[in-house]
Design an enzyme around this catalytic site. Structure first.
Site, PDB file in Angstrom:
ATOM      1  N   PHE A 172      44.213  78.102  42.306  1.00  0.00           N
ATOM      2  CA  PHE A 172      43.517  79.444  42.326  1.00  0.00           C
ATOM      3  C   PHE A 172      43.563  80.690  42.790  1.00  0.00           C
ATOM      4  O   PHE A 172      43.787  80.485  44.014  1.00  0.00           O
ATOM      5  CB  PHE A 172      42.281  78.956  42.016  1.00  0.00           C
ATOM      6  CG  PHE A 172      41.477  80.452  40.918  1.00  0.00           C
ATOM      7  CD1 PHE A 172      41.239  80.687  39.840  1.00  0.00           C
ATOM      8  CD2 PHE A 172      40.738  81.584  41.925  1.00  0.00           C
ATOM      9  CE1 PHE A 172      40.422  81.924  39.405  1.00  0.00           C
ATOM     10  CE2 PHE A 172      40.340  82.268  41.526  1.00  0.00           C
ATOM     11  CZ  PHE A 172      40.132  82.714  40.043  1.00  0.00           C
TER      12      PHE A 172
ATOM     13  N   ASP B 281      45.618  81.403  51.111  1.00  0.00           N
ATOM     14  CA  ASP B 281      44.564  81.503  50.501  1.00  0.00           C
ATOM     15  C   ASP B 281      43.725  81.139  50.737  1.00  0.00           C
ATOM     16  O   ASP B 281      43.202  80.048  50.642  1.00  0.00           O
ATOM     17  CB  ASP B 281      44.996  81.346  48.980  1.00  0.00           C
ATOM     18  CG  ASP B 281      44.095  81.660  48.565  1.00  0.00           C
ATOM     19  OD1 ASP B 281      42.769  82.653  48.637  1.00  0.00           O
ATOM     20  OD2 ASP B 281      43.993  82.070  46.873  1.00  0.00           O
TER      21      ASP B 281
ATOM     22  N   LYS C 164      35.483  86.703  49.648  1.00  0.00           N
ATOM     23  CA  LYS C 164      34.442  85.567  49.340  1.00  0.00           C
ATOM     24  C   LYS C 164      33.467  85.867  50.747  1.00  0.00           C
ATOM     25  O   LYS C 164      32.837  86.737  51.287  1.00  0.00           O
ATOM     26  CB  LYS C 164      34.121  84.539  49.277  1.00  0.00           C
ATOM     27  CG  LYS C 164      35.181  84.188  47.995  1.00  0.00           C
ATOM     28  CD  LYS C 164      35.145  82.752  46.636  1.00  0.00           C
ATOM     29  CE  LYS C 164      35.226  82.739  45.813  1.00  0.00           C
ATOM     30  NZ  LYS C 164      36.077  82.515  45.357  1.00  0.00           N
TER      31      LYS C 164
HETATM   32  C1  LIG Z   1      37.768  82.892  44.653  1.00  0.00           C
HETATM   33  C2  LIG Z   1      39.084  82.793  44.594  1.00  0.00           C
HETATM   34  C3  LIG Z   1      40.414  84.321  44.544  1.00  0.00           C
HETATM   35  C4  LIG Z   1      39.862  85.281  44.045  1.00  0.00           C
HETATM   36  O1  LIG Z   1      38.855  86.080  44.624  1.00  0.00           O
HETATM   37  P1  LIG Z   1      38.123  87.355  43.832  1.00  0.00           P
HETATM   38  O2  LIG Z   1      37.101  88.415  45.190  1.00  0.00           O
HETATM   39  O3  LIG Z   1      37.417  86.517  42.588  1.00  0.00           O
HETATM   40  O4  LIG Z   1      38.923  88.131  43.465  1.00  0.00           O
HETATM   41  C5  LIG Z   1      41.197  84.008  44.992  1.00  0.00           C
HETATM   42  N1  LIG Z   1      41.785  83.055  45.521  1.00  0.00           N
HETATM   43  C6  LIG Z   1      41.138  81.680  45.703  1.00  0.00           C
HETATM   44  C7  LIG Z   1      40.960  80.605  47.061  1.00  0.00           C
HETATM   45  C8  LIG Z   1      39.369  82.147  45.407  1.00  0.00           C
HETATM   46  O5  LIG Z   1      38.667  81.259  46.047  1.00  0.00           O
END
Ligand SMILES: *Cc1c(COP(=O)(O)O)cnc(C)c1O
Length: 402
Positions: A135, A220, A249
């Site tokens: 994701f 990521d 986050k």
């Molecule tokens: C939450 C998340 C995203 C996206 O972040 P947003 O602030 O919602 O755009 C991307 N990569 C990972 C691994 C995530 O957990």
């Protein structure tokens, strides 16, 4: 509560599956709904509220900075931004930072950086290898990087230049690499996939392969960064360093901020290549700096690691008492999941709501635990107790409905 749910239905686009809980206020690990009912919040704003709700250090930083300076443009220098990027570089293996506003945006920036790197150093290579079930966000580029066809289906055609391979399989990465490849992009632990850790030695092998091929390793760390796995950065768990890391986050503890960081060797973006109006705004930077500093100075990474061990141990005990229901307890640090033998996570979360514990039904058969890093021992214990009672309640309800 019902009137609020009706209002949402009337005015908000139908994009989110919400739990029927209207949260009015929060303090630490606890939140209260509009009826005054109290919950332990193990969703923590989606692993964002690393200091819990309305942490005094954040309230202070927000008030102080709001009264001083909120937004300029990046046409000028501001002190909070400089303080934050210096902290990030001094406390990670990366050398340069670009600040933005969310996770998806951080990944968009990393994708652009990797493409430019491929252009300059790999004969115009633009392809990025990512993982199935990964994701990376909802914007069109990040969506193309995301290895989940269900999220993509309604929005074809996708941006080209991504190849998806099974997570944890180094041979699949090797087989997918060609002269058009510029980078490999992975989560240290796949969060949205249901908290999937890589097999031993995977990231060492990926790192070595990227070095041999002259391609970038992008991690990521939007979910895993800032202590979530028991170390400040997820990559520390695997004894490697990425070329590029993306954050969001927990970095802001609840204010919208993101970043992508890179090593000097791939610091390829130049004036005009990238930008952001809000990115690196004085308010969010001052708060992010206060949050990160607090996490470090208060030893919350180590505390979170210990609380993660406690939580995992207690969930293992629940599993031992419910072997026929619980298949596995997995994850690292304070990013944990309980997998069930059956797809009952919706039922379990409904019972947990009633029982005063907020959880995320991350998969039809798994729930995710991601509480604040500064959670206390007793809050862990109370939460596990509420979880077990709620699980039993759900099982009874399911049995009755049969
Ligand atoms: C939450 C998340 C995203 C996206 O972040 P947003 O602030 O919602 O755009 C991307 N990569 C990972 C691994 C995530 O957990």
């Amino acid at each position: 509560m019902n009137q609020y749910i009706e209002t949402e239905k009337q005015f908000y686009m139908g994009t989110v599956r919400r739990q029927p809980v209207v949260i009015e206020r929060g303090q630490g690990t606890r939140v209260w709904d509009t009826d005054g009912k109290e919950y332990l919040d193990f969703t923590a704003g989606w692993a964002v509220d690393c200091l819990g709700h309305s942490a005094p250090v954040m309230v202070e930083a927000i008030s102080k900075q709001a009264a001083t300076l909120i937004q300029t443009s990046n046409q000028f220098y501001t002190l909070p931004q400089l303080q934050l990027v210096e902290w990030l570089v001094k406390n990670s293996c990366l050398d340069k930072v670009f600040l933005c506003n969310s996770g998806a945006e951080a990944n968009e920036g990393a994708i652009k950086l990797a493409r430019k790197y491929g252009r300059d150093n790999r004969n115009g290579a633009v392809e990025i290898i990512t993982a199935i079930d990964s994701f990376h966000g909802r914007t069109t580029g990040a969506l193309a990087a995301t290895g989940n066809a269900a999220y993509q289906a309604n929005f074809l055609p996708l941006m080209t230049g991504f190849v998806h391979v099974p997570f944890g399989d180094i041979d699949a990465i090797k087989a997918a690499t060609n002269e058009g490849t510029c980078a490999v992009m992975l989560e240290p632990v796949q969060g949205e996939a249901g908290v999937i850790s890589p097999p031993d030695g995977y990231f060492k092998a990926v790192r070595q392969w990227c070095d041999e091929q002259g391609i970038l390793l992008i991690l990521d760390e939007i979910q895993t960064g800032v202590g979530r796995l028991g170390t400040m950065w997820g990559y520390e768990q695997f004894g490697i360093e990425p070329d590029v890391m993306t954050l969001a986050k927990a970095m802001g503890g609840g204010v919208p901020i993101g970043a992508f960081l890179c090593k000097d060797a791939c610091d390829v973006l130049r004036p005009g290549d990238h930008g952001s109006t809000y990115g690196g705004n004085a308010l969010t930077c001052a708060v992010s700096y206060a949050v990160l500093n607090h996490v470090k100075e208060e030893g919350l990474v180590e505390h979170g690691r210990l609380m993660g061990e406690r939580l995992k141990g207690k969930l293992e005990e629940v599993k031992a008492r419910h072997e026929t229901t619980i298949k596995e307890v997995r994850g690292m640090g304070l990013l944990l999941a309980v997998e069930f033998h059956e797809p009952i996570s919706g039922e379990v979360v409904t019972s947990c709501n009633a029982g005063g514990l907020l959880l995320n039904p991350v998969r039809p058969n798994a729930v995710r635990f991601m509480p604040p890093l500064n959670i206390s021992e007793s809050e862990v214990d109370i939460a596990v107790d509420r979880f077990e009672r709620s699980l039993e309640d759900a099982l009874q309800r399911i049995e009755k409905a049969k």
